[in-house]
Structure formats: structure tokens, C-alpha cells
Design a protein around this motif. Structure first.
Motif, PDB file in Angstrom:
ATOM      1  N   GLY A 131      -2.819  -5.105  42.813  1.00  0.00           N
ATOM      2  CA  GLY A 131      -1.957  -4.966  42.031  1.00  0.00           C
ATOM      3  C   GLY A 131      -2.016  -4.029  40.740  1.00  0.00           C
ATOM      4  N   GLN A 132      -2.742  -3.004  40.990  1.00  0.00           N
ATOM      5  CA  GLN A 132      -2.868  -1.912  40.098  1.00  0.00           C
ATOM      6  C   GLN A 132      -1.867  -0.874  40.360  1.00  0.00           C
ATOM      7  N   THR A 133      -1.419  -0.356  39.285  1.00  0.00           N
ATOM      8  CA  THR A 133      -0.547   0.756  39.607  1.00  0.00           C
ATOM      9  C   THR A 133      -0.917   1.808  38.139  1.00  0.00           C
ATOM     10  N   ILE A 134      -1.390   2.892  38.690  1.00  0.00           N
ATOM     11  CA  ILE A 134      -2.058   4.037  38.020  1.00  0.00           C
ATOM     12  C   ILE A 134      -0.963   5.150  38.023  1.00  0.00           C
ATOM     13  N   GLY A 135      -0.255   5.677  36.792  1.00  0.00           N
ATOM     14  CA  GLY A 135       0.457   6.903  36.686  1.00  0.00           C
ATOM     15  C   GLY A 135       1.723   6.543  36.761  1.00  0.00           C
TER      16      GLY A 135
ATOM     17  N   GLY B 294     -14.191  15.230  39.789  1.00  0.00           N
ATOM     18  CA  GLY B 294     -13.965  13.952  40.228  1.00  0.00           C
ATOM     19  C   GLY B 294     -14.825  12.894  39.602  1.00  0.00           C
ATOM     20  N   GLU B 295     -14.286  12.009  39.311  1.00  0.00           N
ATOM     21  CA  GLU B 295     -14.801  10.651  38.498  1.00  0.00           C
ATOM     22  C   GLU B 295     -14.296   9.363  39.435  1.00  0.00           C
ATOM     23  N   VAL B 296     -15.207   8.326  39.584  1.00  0.00           N
ATOM     24  CA  VAL B 296     -14.763   7.195  40.232  1.00  0.00           C
ATOM     25  C   VAL B 296     -13.639   6.521  39.440  1.00  0.00           C
ATOM     26  N   VAL B 297     -12.678   6.152  39.910  1.00  0.00           N
ATOM     27  CA  VAL B 297     -11.594   5.337  38.855  1.00  0.00           C
ATOM     28  C   VAL B 297     -11.867   3.849  38.953  1.00  0.00           C
ATOM     29  N   LYS B 298     -12.546   3.561  37.910  1.00  0.00           N
ATOM     30  CA  LYS B 298     -13.153   2.054  37.962  1.00  0.00           C
ATOM     31  C   LYS B 298     -12.002   1.094  37.886  1.00  0.00           C
ATOM     32  N   LYS B 299     -10.950   1.445  37.359  1.00  0.00           N
ATOM     33  CA  LYS B 299      -9.715   0.629  37.175  1.00  0.00           C
ATOM     34  C   LYS B 299      -9.279   0.076  38.706  1.00  0.00           C
TER      35      LYS B 299
END
Length: 129
Positions: free
Chosen positions: A67-71, A121-126
Motif C-alpha cells: 500500500g505504499q506510494t512514493i513520489g 544509494g540508500e535503502v528506502v525504509k518506507k
């Protein structure tokens, strides 16, 4: 054309108890411009061109938070305007979900250390369940 088959894949994996251990990544190399592009010299008629500024992907299963939406894009779907997710972050997150630390995947070439996510590059915790 792909909505029903992709939904069926997710449903099938879930019914069989495989979705928790299977990472599904659905996307393309580029977005598409929201308007029609016509270029007679290039032999294009009524097509849509590649557009690298904004594109959609979705991930499911394998440790992804549902259910996540990013951007978000502008009203034309042309440019990213909110919560831009760089491709290096996406790759770092995918590698993390596969059990790899992207910062340790380095190789030496022409006097420089490289890694799959370059120096970014970073892990996207969300995105993580």
C-alpha cells in the motif's frame, strides 16, 4: 493489457504462500510522455516517446510494505515533483530485500572502487515491511 495478468500473479503467489518469499518487481526502463509525439523524419506517427524524468514501478511481496506510494509527478506526468526516488535508492532497496548490503558489493576497476549502486544509494525504509 497487463493489469489482469499481474494481479493474477500476485494472487496466485499469495494463495500458494509464496508471496512472502518472492519479490515481484514490475516496471520498465523509462516512463512515457503523456502527449502524442509525431516525427515524420524519424518515421514516427502518433507515438509516445521515452521519458526518463518520471516513470512508475511497483513492487510486491518479499518484504515490501503493501500500500505504499512514493513520489508524485506534475499534472502532465512529465517531471517528478515530490518524494523523488533515485534509481540508486531503488537498487539499494532491492538488494537489501534480497539479503545483500549494497555498500559491500564493490569491485576494483581502473584504479577505483565501484559498486552496483555507485557511490550513492540508500535503502528506502518506507518500502520495507
Amino acid at each position: 493489457m497487463t493489469d489482469k495478468p499481474s494481479a493474477a500473479l500476485i494472487k496466485d503467489l499469495k494463495q500458494r504462500g509464496l508471496l512472502d518469499d518472492t519479490l515481484v518487481i514490475w516496471g520498465g526502463e523509462f516512463g512515457r510522455t503523456p502527449m502524442v509525439e509525431t516525427n515524420k523524419e524519424a518515421g514516427r506517427s502518433m507515438g509516445r516517446d521515452h521519458h526518463p524524468q518520471a516513470f512508475s514501478m511497483w513492487l510486491a511481496g518479499g518484504g515490501i510494505q503493501p500500500g505504499q506510494t512514493i513520489g508524485k509527478t506534475d499534472d502532465f506526468g512529465f517531471n517528478s515533483i515530490e518524494d523523488r526516488l533515485p534509481v540508486h535508492d531503488l537498487h539499494a532497496t532491492i538488494l537489501h530485500l534480497l539479503g545483500f548490503d549494497h555498500t559491500k558489493l564493490t569491485y576494483h576497476f581502473q584504479g577505483r572502487d565501484f559498486r552496483l549502486t555507485d557511490v550513492e544509494g540508500e535503502v528506502v525504509k518506507k518500502l520495507l515491511a
